[in-house]
Each structure stands twice: as C-alpha cells, then as structure tokens.
Scaffold this active site. Structure first.
Site, PDB file in Angstrom:
ATOM      1  N   HIS A  16       0.869  -1.187   0.000  1.00  0.00           N
ATOM      2  CA  HIS A  16       0.000   0.000   0.000  1.00  0.00           C
ATOM      3  C   HIS A  16       0.901   1.231   0.000  1.00  0.00           C
ATOM      4  CE1 HIS A  16      -3.785  -1.865   2.137  1.00  0.00           C
ATOM      5  NE2 HIS A  16      -4.079  -1.609   0.874  1.00  0.00           N
TER       6      HIS A  16
ATOM      7  N   CYS B   9      -2.281   2.911   9.167  1.00  0.00           N
ATOM      8  CA  CYS B   9      -3.333   1.960   8.759  1.00  0.00           C
ATOM      9  C   CYS B   9      -4.533   2.012   9.703  1.00  0.00           C
ATOM     10  CB  CYS B   9      -2.796   0.539   8.754  1.00  0.00           C
ATOM     11  SG  CYS B   9      -1.434   0.247   7.635  1.00  0.00           S
TER      12      CYS B   9
HETATM   13  N1  ARG Z   1      -3.869  -7.113   6.512  1.00  0.00           N
HETATM   14  C1  ARG Z   1      -4.267  -5.899   5.883  1.00  0.00           C
HETATM   15  C2  ARG Z   1      -4.202  -6.043   4.372  1.00  0.00           C
HETATM   16  O1  ARG Z   1      -3.292  -6.671   3.889  1.00  0.00           O
HETATM   17  C3  ARG Z   1      -3.397  -4.755   6.338  1.00  0.00           C
HETATM   18  C4  ARG Z   1      -3.861  -3.430   5.836  1.00  0.00           C
HETATM   19  C5  ARG Z   1      -2.969  -2.324   6.294  1.00  0.00           C
HETATM   20  N2  ARG Z   1      -3.532  -1.063   6.006  1.00  0.00           N
HETATM   21  C6  ARG Z   1      -2.899  -0.068   5.388  1.00  0.00           C
HETATM   22  N3  ARG Z   1      -3.508   1.070   5.279  1.00  0.00           N
HETATM   23  N4  ARG Z   1      -1.728  -0.237   4.852  1.00  0.00           N
HETATM   24  O2  ARG Z   1      -5.045  -5.558   3.662  1.00  0.00           O
END
Ligand code: ARG
Length: 257
Positions: free
Chosen positions: A157, A251
């Site tokens: 991300h 996150c």
């Molecule tokens: N386990 C989640 C995923 O892989 C983690 C998300 C983390 N969020 C973020 N904004 N980077 O989607």
C-alpha cells in the site's frame, strides 16, 4: 478508528501475515487503546466505527474510504476476505450524515493507497488499487491525482512506503517505487525525507502527521531522529500485534477532512 476487538491473523494477503504464528488479541487491543488515547491527548477528535466479527482487518480504518472536503469515496477491496468492509465503512459515513458519497466502480483501498498532500492527491497502484481508480478519484474530488507505482510486495500500500508530513512535505522509501515513480517524487518533492531500509523495514513510513506531531512505529529510530531535526514532534508508538497483519499507525487511522 476501529477497535481491534475481532483482530487476528487468519489469512495471508500480504507478506507480513503468517496465520501459523501466534498473535495476542488482548495485547492488540491494549496497544490500539494507547494510540487512541494519544490522539485524544494531542487534541484530536476521534470517531470510532463498530468492529464486525469475521472482519479481522477492519481495525485498519485507513482502508475504509478516502475523505476530502466532506466527500467520501468508498473503498472496494482487492481480496474477498476484506470486501465486506467497503459497504460497512460507507454505511457508517452515510449514517453520520456525510451527503456526498460514492460507491466506486474500480478497486481502491482507501487511504491505504490515497494520500492527500495539501490540495493534491498521491495515489498508489501495483498491488491493490486499480490504476483506473485514480481517474475516478480525480473526477470525484476535483483535485489533481498523481499515480505512483509500487514494486516491492512488503510495501503493498502507498501508506507503507510514503507518509505525508504537512501540506508540502512528505517522507518516503524510494526502493518501494518504480524508477519512473521515483523520478516523479523527486521532481515534486525535492526536499522530502528519504527513509533508509532499516526504518522502512519496521514500517516507519506508516505514520500519521497533523503537521507538527508525527506518530510512527517506535522501532523507526532513524526516522524519529531525522523528523526531530526537522522540527517535528516525532512520537514512537508500539503496535507489534497489528504489525503481524502488515499494519501500523497510519493503517489504523482514517482522516476525516
Ligand atoms: N492485513 C491488511 C491487508 O493486507 C493490512 C492493511 C494495512 N492497512 C494499510 N492502510 N496499509 O489488507
């Protein structure tokens, strides 16, 4: 924010997630509470959404939507394990009285891949958000959107590779981006704080800044020192359990602009 009452690592959709390894749900809640209290002690107003059983990643509120000028772009998740979160978050906004909401046509994971810098938006793609979503976001918000391509799966991300520090300043980890996107970032932000591998590897870029206070994983000691040198009040936060799902400070935080 969303309290991690049902948090666990039960599936793997990014390289940080190992369902076979133990994860302490009680500790996850306690660490999250510290972040929540820290925001309030810094004078921020924090709204919470009710966590839903069976959606262990719902704690990562940043992914739930993108909100600018009161307009809410809903999130549409890449993986089946998280798809139910999109309508759940959009529904929360509608109930709170946000009137301009959009259920998106293309996959986008909210502020995981959309970061607002002043009056423009940086947009990630490569792993989660569909690049066609970038045009959809530009049209909806009426703000210029710059596409950036992520190439390192550990930084799946945009908010794991880049953090907004103020309306004009960012910090990022160059190695997470394609050659072309690195050149774009250099051109747009010649004075950016560049993160080193050690800080990026402990999720140091997953930071929240209000323009003065910067909350980030406490293990990112190099970044903490450099942010202090730049005049920011860098505050280290421990979120070890949520890191086992590939998430940290940013996150957990969706900004309501
Ligand atoms: N386990 C989640 C995923 O892989 C983690 C998300 C983390 N969020 C973020 N904004 N980077 O989607």
């Amino acid at each position: 924010m969303c309290r991690p009452s049902h948090f666990d690592v039960t599936y793997s959709i990014n390289p940080w997630m190992h369902p076979e390894k133990p994860c302490d749900g009680g500790l996850a809640v306690a660490q999250w509470e510290q972040l929540y209290e820290l925001y309030k002690s810094l004078g921020h107003t924090v709204e919470v959404i009710d966590p839903i059983p069976g959606l262990p990643d719902m704690v990562f509120a940043a992914n739930g939507a993108t909100v600018v000028d009161g307009k809410v772009l809903g999130a549409r998740f890449r993986h089946a394990e998280r798809t139910a979160e999109g309508p759940a978050y959009l529904n929360w906004f509608e109930k709170q009285g946000f009137q301009e909401t959009l259920w998106p046509e293309y996959i986008n994971e909210g502020e995981g891949d959309y970061l607002v810098v002043g009056r423009r938006i940086l947009a990630g793609t490569g792993f989660r958000t569909d690049p066609r979503s970038h045009a959809e976001a530009q049209e909806f918000f009426g703000l210029p959107v710059t596409s950036l391509t992520l190439v390192n799966p550990n930084h799946y991300h945009l908010d794991t590779a880049l953090a907004v520090l103020s309306d004009t300043e960012i910090m990022y980890y160059p190695e997470a981006f394609s050659e072309g996107s690195r050149a774009v970032l250099r051109a747009m932000f010649p004075d950016a704080v560049l993160a080193r591998h050690e800080d990026a590897a402990v999720f140091g870029l997953n930071a929240f800044s209000d323009g003065y206070n910067v909350l980030l994983p406490q293990a990112a000691t190099g970044l903490i020192a450099r942010l202090k040198n730049r005049g920011f009040n860098a505050i280290g936060v421990e979120l070890s359990e949520l890191l086992k799902a590939g998430g940290s400070v940013k996150c957990c935080t969706l900004e309501l602009r």
